[in-house]
Write an enzyme that holds these catalytic residues in place. Structure first.
Site, PDB file in Angstrom:
ATOM      1  N   CYS A  40       0.877  -1.179   0.000  1.00 39.57           N
ATOM      2  CA  CYS A  40       0.000   0.000   0.000  1.00 39.57           C
ATOM      3  C   CYS A  40       0.913   1.227   0.000  1.00 39.57           C
ATOM      4  CB  CYS A  40      -0.931  -0.009   1.206  1.00 39.57           C
ATOM      5  SG  CYS A  40      -0.087  -0.325   2.755  1.00 39.57           S
ATOM      6  N   THR A  85       6.065   6.157  -6.920  1.00 41.98           N
ATOM      7  CA  THR A  85       6.932   6.936  -7.804  1.00 41.98           C
ATOM      8  C   THR A  85       6.641   8.433  -7.757  1.00 41.98           C
ATOM      9  OG1 THR A  85       5.408   6.523  -9.634  1.00 41.98           O
ATOM     10  CG2 THR A  85       7.300   5.039  -9.420  1.00 41.98           C
ATOM     11  N   ARG A 132      12.874  -0.410  -3.668  1.00 40.61           N
ATOM     12  CA  ARG A 132      12.073  -0.778  -4.834  1.00 40.61           C
ATOM     13  C   ARG A 132      12.762  -0.310  -6.101  1.00 40.61           C
ATOM     14  NH1 ARG A 132       6.030   1.398  -6.433  1.00 40.61           N
ATOM     15  NH2 ARG A 132       5.206  -0.578  -7.212  1.00 40.61           N
ATOM     16  N   TYR A 165       9.337  -4.035  -9.864  1.00 38.70           N
ATOM     17  CA  TYR A 165       8.057  -3.823 -10.566  1.00 38.70           C
ATOM     18  C   TYR A 165       8.353  -3.737 -12.053  1.00 38.70           C
ATOM     19  CZ  TYR A 165       3.285  -2.047 -11.316  1.00 38.70           C
ATOM     20  OH  TYR A 165       1.974  -1.889 -11.722  1.00 38.70           O
ATOM     21  N   HIS A 189       2.866  -7.658  -8.029  1.00 42.64           N
ATOM     22  CA  HIS A 189       1.704  -8.002  -8.860  1.00 42.64           C
ATOM     23  C   HIS A 189       2.008  -9.077  -9.924  1.00 42.64           C
ATOM     24  CE1 HIS A 189       1.068  -4.337  -6.791  1.00 42.64           C
ATOM     25  NE2 HIS A 189       1.269  -3.486  -7.765  1.00 42.64           N
ATOM     26  N   ASP A 265      -2.888  -2.392  -2.398  1.00 42.60           N
ATOM     27  CA  ASP A 265      -2.413  -1.353  -3.326  1.00 42.60           C
ATOM     28  C   ASP A 265      -3.153  -0.023  -3.130  1.00 42.60           C
ATOM     29  OD1 ASP A 265      -0.644  -0.366  -5.239  1.00 42.60           O
ATOM     30  OD2 ASP A 265      -2.092  -0.649  -6.851  1.00 42.60           O
TER      31      ASP A 265
HETATM   32  C1  0GY Z   1       1.360   0.117  -7.749  1.00 43.30           C
HETATM   33  C2  0GY Z   1       1.243   0.324  -9.184  1.00 43.30           C
HETATM   34  C3  0GY Z   1       1.446   1.453  -9.887  1.00 43.30           C
HETATM   35  C4  0GY Z   1       2.102   2.630  -9.426  1.00 43.30           C
HETATM   36  C5  0GY Z   1       3.152   2.668  -8.594  1.00 43.30           C
HETATM   37  O1  0GY Z   1       4.813   3.742  -7.446  1.00 43.30           O
HETATM   38  C6  0GY Z   1       3.901   3.884  -8.249  1.00 43.30           C
HETATM   39  O2  0GY Z   1       3.614   4.951  -8.783  1.00 43.30           O
HETATM   40  O3  0GY Z   1       3.571   1.580  -8.015  1.00 43.30           O
HETATM   41  C7  0GY Z   1       0.967   1.473 -11.264  1.00 43.30           C
HETATM   42  O4  0GY Z   1       0.681   2.572 -11.777  1.00 43.30           O
HETATM   43  O5  0GY Z   1       0.865   0.389 -11.871  1.00 43.30           O
HETATM   44  O6  0GY Z   1       1.848  -0.909  -7.306  1.00 43.30           O
HETATM   45  O7  0GY Z   1       0.986   0.991  -7.000  1.00 43.30           O
END
Ligand code: 0GY
Length: 312
Positions: A40, A85, A132, A165, A189, A265
């Site tokens: 989260c 991000t 990450r 990711y 995911h 999430d």
């Molecule tokens: C998630 C997925 C996304 C975004 C981010 O850090 C993030 O901006 O992880 C996404 O847009 O697929 O896990 O939150």
């Protein structure tokens, strides 16, 4: 970045951005005592923790108090707060959430190669246990793999892990880098499979092979709402949304029961078509982890081993 900063502390969310569910339904599934929401985020609030200049989206605020309220409503005991991000490598909002969690939250940070040893130690003291590395092009600019390996080598002795990711189509190109990482590696995911392809087709088989051949690789079986083509529509009036994702997630749960994690999430960045009801997401769990023993591994034993090993 798709929006502009209006003034020093005022951010306008990306057009089309959907706000998180303010009043999620109560799940029918009761999570086991001590359950961990292991993926989260917190967003800002921007007035206190400004979003990063290099961000690709501007979210709506989603504070630690709101995250903890969701935790309580859904019946969870703990959170793992993953740096999003939109905050770049400024981990203050995430660390602030950990420090106000009463020890009930751990974190995953984003750091650059210029992070100091002192900063890493302070983050560890606050509850950070991983970094990450993000390879999703719409979210981040490319960081050279040499720099990422340098970071991984520095955090490995602290017992931290690396969260990765990426999207399924990029796994072949990233394989050698991922398998060179010296830590536990946690995939967000399930590596974002295309669930319109067969669960036993080459794309998902490669991911299963990745986990089978590398015992240090774990996976979050999270985010059906991002992967699903069928969406939240239930079959037969049951609370079984996102049913096309079930064969993928349950395959990972059954094959690797000791290396799986689950998270909401919340607050669900970048969802433009539909925003999930977090209560419905919790009701996805018994469809993929079908016995109390698997549910306990997924929600309690595994995240505790990774994030609170001292309590094991
Ligand atoms: C998630 C997925 C996304 C975004 C981010 O850090 C993030 O901006 O992880 C996404 O847009 O697929 O896990 O939150």
């Amino acid at each position: 970045m798709t929006t502009t900063k209006k003034s020093a502390m005022e951010f306008i969310k990306t057009p089309g951005w959907l706000d998180w569910y303010a009043n999620p339904s109560r799940p029918a599934f009761e999570v086991p005592p001590g359950a961990v929401d292991a993926h989260c985020h917190v967003f800002g609030p921007g007035a206190k923790f400004p979003y990063a200049p290099e961000r690709k989206y501007t979210p709506c605020d989603a504070s630690k108090e709101q995250l903890f309220a969701l935790r309580d409503r859904l019946g969870f005991a703990r959170n793992v707060v993953v740096q999003a991000t939109c905050h770049g490598a400024d981990n203050r909002a995430m660390v602030d959430a950990l420090m106000h969690s009463g020890g009930n939250a751990r974190g995953v940070a984003t750091v650059r190669r210029d992070v100091t040893d002192r900063e890493l130690r302070d983050m560890h003291a606050a509850g950070v246990r991983g970094v990450r590395f993000n390879f999703v092009r719409r979210l981040v600019d490319f960081t050279p793999k040499k720099e990422l390996l340098e970071i991984a080598a520095r955090v490995a002795p602290m017992g931290w892990h690396v969260v990765i990711y990426f999207e399924a189509v990029d796994l072949p190109e990233l394989w050698d880098f991922f398998t060179a990482l010296p830590t536990t590696v946690v995939v967000d995911h399930m590596g974002r499979p295309d669930v319109s392809l067969p669960v036993d087709g080459p794309q998902f088989e490669l991911f299963v092979k990745f986990m089978r051949e590398h015992a240090n690789v774990w996976s979050k079986v999270s985010c059906p709402e991002r992967l699903s083509m069928t969406g939240p529509k239930a079959l037969n009036g049951e609370r079984n949304a996102y049913h096309d994702v079930v064969p993928f997630a349950s395959r990972i749960v059954e094959a690797f029961p000791d290396r799986i994690l689950w998270g909401t999430d919340w607050p669900h960045p970048n969802l433009k078509d539909h925003m999930p009801d977090d209560g419905l997401l919790v009701d996805f769990i018994p469809h993929i982890a079908t016995t109390p023993a698997l549910q306990k591994k997924l929600l309690v034993d595994n995240p505790m081993r990774l994030y609170w090993p001292e309590q094991g």
